[in-house]
Write a protein that holds these residues in place. Structure first.
Motif, PDB file in Angstrom:
ATOM      1  N   GLU A 289       0.824  -1.210   0.000  1.00 21.71           N
ATOM      2  CA  GLU A 289       0.000   0.000   0.000  1.00 21.71           C
ATOM      3  C   GLU A 289       0.861   1.264   0.000  1.00 21.71           C
ATOM      4  OE1 GLU A 289      -2.657  -0.140   3.241  1.00 21.71           O
ATOM      5  OE2 GLU A 289      -3.809  -1.868   2.508  1.00 21.71           O
ATOM      6  N   ASP A 290       2.053   1.178   0.593  1.00 23.91           N
ATOM      7  CA  ASP A 290       2.911   2.360   0.695  1.00 23.91           C
ATOM      8  C   ASP A 290       3.918   2.438  -0.450  1.00 23.91           C
ATOM      9  OD1 ASP A 290       1.603   2.870   3.056  1.00 23.91           O
ATOM     10  OD2 ASP A 290       3.113   1.871   4.300  1.00 23.91           O
TER      11      ASP A 290
ATOM     12  N   ARG B 171       3.067   6.073  -1.904  1.00 32.98           N
ATOM     13  CA  ARG B 171       2.637   7.160  -1.029  1.00 32.98           C
ATOM     14  C   ARG B 171       3.096   6.873   0.392  1.00 32.98           C
ATOM     15  NH1 ARG B 171      -3.893   5.898  -0.906  1.00 32.98           N
ATOM     16  NH2 ARG B 171      -3.753   3.834   0.079  1.00 32.98           N
ATOM     17  N   ALA B 172       3.316   7.943   1.131  1.00 29.82           N
ATOM     18  CA  ALA B 172       3.770   7.804   2.516  1.00 29.82           C
ATOM     19  C   ALA B 172       3.481   9.099   3.250  1.00 29.82           C
ATOM     20  CB  ALA B 172       5.261   7.468   2.561  1.00 29.82           C
ATOM     21  N   ARG B 173       3.684   9.058   4.560  1.00 31.64           N
ATOM     22  CA  ARG B 173       3.495  10.227   5.416  1.00 31.64           C
ATOM     23  C   ARG B 173       4.817  10.580   6.086  1.00 31.64           C
ATOM     24  NH1 ARG B 173      -1.672  12.833   5.312  1.00 31.64           N
ATOM     25  NH2 ARG B 173      -3.225  11.252   4.771  1.00 31.64           N
TER      26      ARG B 173
ATOM     27  N   SER C 114      11.356  -1.140   4.730  1.00 30.95           N
ATOM     28  CA  SER C 114      10.701  -0.071   5.484  1.00 30.95           C
ATOM     29  C   SER C 114      11.641   1.129   5.593  1.00 30.95           C
ATOM     30  CB  SER C 114      10.308  -0.558   6.882  1.00 30.95           C
ATOM     31  OG  SER C 114      11.435  -1.010   7.600  1.00 30.95           O
TER      32      SER C 114
ATOM     33  N   ALA D 219       6.888   3.806   6.436  1.00 29.25           N
ATOM     34  CA  ALA D 219       6.240   3.253   5.243  1.00 29.25           C
ATOM     35  C   ALA D 219       6.963   1.964   4.859  1.00 29.25           C
ATOM     36  CB  ALA D 219       6.288   4.253   4.094  1.00 29.25           C
TER      37      ALA D 219
ATOM     38  N   VAL E  66       5.398  11.845  -0.523  1.00 31.90           N
ATOM     39  CA  VAL E  66       5.304  11.878   0.939  1.00 31.90           C
ATOM     40  C   VAL E  66       4.515  13.124   1.331  1.00 31.90           C
ATOM     41  CG1 VAL E  66       6.585  11.997   3.100  1.00 31.90           C
ATOM     42  CG2 VAL E  66       7.480  10.640   1.201  1.00 31.90           C
TER      43      VAL E  66
ATOM     44  N   VAL F 141       7.837   8.229  -4.901  1.00 38.54           N
ATOM     45  CA  VAL F 141       6.906   8.141  -3.771  1.00 38.54           C
ATOM     46  C   VAL F 141       6.563   9.559  -3.331  1.00 38.54           C
ATOM     47  CG1 VAL F 141       6.572   7.374  -1.400  1.00 38.54           C
ATOM     48  CG2 VAL F 141       7.837   5.939  -2.994  1.00 38.54           C
TER      49      VAL F 141
END
Length: 531
Positions: free
Chosen positions: A358-359, A362-364, A419, A369, A448, A446
């Motif tokens: 899922e990551d 995209r990530a935070r 990760s 992630a 973020v 990605v």
């Protein structure tokens, strides 16, 4: 050369005068334009096979190995002087040696040498007494001025010179006695030697590893062959045919890998031989050579050691011995019978590997992630085992010199969990490589985003229910109820008709709060609490 008659008539002439020519030798000069038109000639060293370009003067212009000449002279002296002739008359055999003049003399010239005033007290030694000596070389004379001994060193030209040279060709050049400069130049050669010696040890270790891997490969091949033969006994002709095929396949693998190992071994052995030759020659020069001999040979030695130090090589074996036999694996049919057993040399194919998660794109910020790498071979089959060299890099697009720390977890089943925790929002580039090759889909970007904002309110059906009937409680949906209630209620004006967040009005319970201070709803909204 002065004749023996001259030697007897002039009792004041020293041996150095005896060896001086009647006229000064002039060096042979060639036209530079003519030399530039001639092709460069190279010869191969008989010891290390290194190509050496001949200077313009030909073979005679090459650097003289005075250590070798000294060894030849010693061998002749130890053989009772057979083959040696007098340095003065060049007719009679040598009987004695003048240690002061470093000249070999016959009996007649020895007596004449003792009658001269300047050489009366020179030390004379019988040849038989020189057998225990290690250094009996002659004085090294200047090639341009054969009457002069090389005692000085020109710093500008980096070569030994004589007294006549410093007042002629090397006028105004900085120079000093060889005994004064030997420490500086000798230390530079020793430093190069120290840099070269570790390569010898590394090459020896590499050859030892190759030998160990080769032995392990042989043992593994024999072990697998034994397993194959044992398994083959049950199916008679069908199994025997299958067994022969397996053994042939195994032998092909052995030949292929052994050939690669032998090729690497031959290359390393040749390099080691070159290294040893250079090291041994330099050590012999530094331990046995005189100051002048070291300085004369220094240029050739330094150039050779520098070339050897620049040679690149791999200290690890080029192939491994990972071969196994899988007796439970189906191998198809042989003569109508289902047979089992296969030689497994499966290797991961980066182009067939798959990235999932899922990551993945995209990530935070400041939140971990992760995604998963599934390794497969060239046929698309899962590896089913771990141990592959997986390399992952996550780099911000605007800060390519500041990669993020990544963690690769080997699940031992052919999959790897990757990760990382980005520190700032933005666009990041992710590199996933196996054996320095990108996997399928790598590199990829990605996005973020900023850290997930939790909801400060409650997820309720209406304000009246969640606040326990408080009139002052409000809701971001904007609904109100009659009787002075500032919040929403079921069936009343502004109620959205389904559960929502009191802080921002969103309908999805697991979502990010979108309330900001710039929204129309006042920041002083009463945060209702679920009863």
């Amino acid at each position: 050369m002065w004749t023996l008659l001259n030697l007897l008539d002039d009792s004041d002439v020293t041996l150095e005068d005896d060896m001086a020519p009647n006229c000064e030798a002039r060096p042979f000069r060639t036209d530079p334009e003519l030399c530039s038109l001639q092709p460069q000639i190279g010869i191969l060293c008989p010891v290390c096979d290194a190509q050496v370009d001949l200077p313009l003067g030909g073979v005679k212009a090459l650097t003289v190995d005075h250590l070798a000449m000294n060894d030849v002279l010693l061998e002749n002296l130890r053989g009772e002087g057979q083959g040696l002739v007098c340095d003065l008359c060049s007719d009679r055999e040598v009987e004695k040696r003048c240690q002061t003049c470093k000249a070999n003399l016959c009996h007649f010239c020895c007596q004449a040498h003792r009658r001269q005033k300047k050489t009366t007290y020179h030390t004379m030694v019988d040849l038989k007494d020189l057998k225990g000596y290690s250094q009996v070389g002659k004085p090294i004379l200047c090639p341009s001025h054969p009457a002069e001994e090389l005692r000085l060193f020109c710093e500008l030209c980096d070569r030994p010179v004589c007294r006549d040279c410093v007042v002629g060709e090397h006028r105004e050049h900085p120079y000093d006695f060889t005994s004064n400069v030997i420490h500086k130049h000798g230390d530079s050669v020793r430093e190069l030697l120290r840099d070269t010696q570790p390569h010898v040890e590394a090459l020896e270790d590499a050859l030892a590893q190759i030998k160990s891997v080769n032995n392990a490969l042989q043992e593994r091949v024999e072990a697998v062959a034994a397993d194959v033969r044992t398994f083959s006994e049950g199916y008679i002709k069908a199994i025997e045919e299958h067994r022969d095929k397996l053994l042939q396949q195994l032998d092909d693998i052995r030949i292929q890998r052994e050939t690669a190992l032998q090729l690497q071994k031959a290359q390393l052995e040749q390099l080691l031989a070159d290294m040893r030759t250079g090291v041994e020659f330099t050590e012999h020069l530094l331990t046995s050579g005189s100051d002048l001999e070291i300085l004369i040979t220094k240029g050739v030695v330094v150039e050779r050691l520098r070339k050897l130090n620049k040679v690149e090589y791999s200290a690890r074996p080029g192939v491994n011995h990972k071969i196994c036999f899988s007796p439970q694996e189906k191998a198809g049919q042989c003569q109508g019978y289902e047979v089992y057993g296969a030689i497994n040399t499966q290797e991961v194919d980066p182009a067939q590997c798959v990235l999932q998660g899922e990551d993945l794109h995209r990530a935070r910020e400041k939140q971990t992630a992760s995604f998963t790498l599934f390794c497969k071979d060239a046929s698309g089959q899962s590896m089913g085992r771990g141990g592959d060299n997986v390399h992952v890099e996550v780099v911000p697009k605007d800060k390519k010199d500041s990669p993020i720390r990544t963690v690769v977890q080997d699940n031992k089943d052919g999959s790897y969990r990757v990760s990382y925790t980005p520190k700032e929002p933005g666009i990041y580039t992710v590199w996933v490589c196996i054996r320095e090759q990108h996997v399928q889909g790598s590199p990829f970007n990605v996005t973020v985003r900023r850290k997930h904002r939790p909801h400060p309110g409650v997820f309720h059906c209406c304000t009246f229910c969640s606040s326990g009937g408080q009139k002052a409680a409000r809701c971001a949906c904007g609904g109100t109820m009659p009787g002075g209630y500032l919040g929403c209620g079921h069936g009343h004006k502004g109620h959205p008709g389904r559960p929502h967040w009191s802080c921002c009005g969103k309908f999805i319970e697991k979502s990010e709060c979108s309330f900001t201070s710039g929204q129309g709803a006042p920041r002083s909204l009463l945060r209702t609490v679920a009863l």
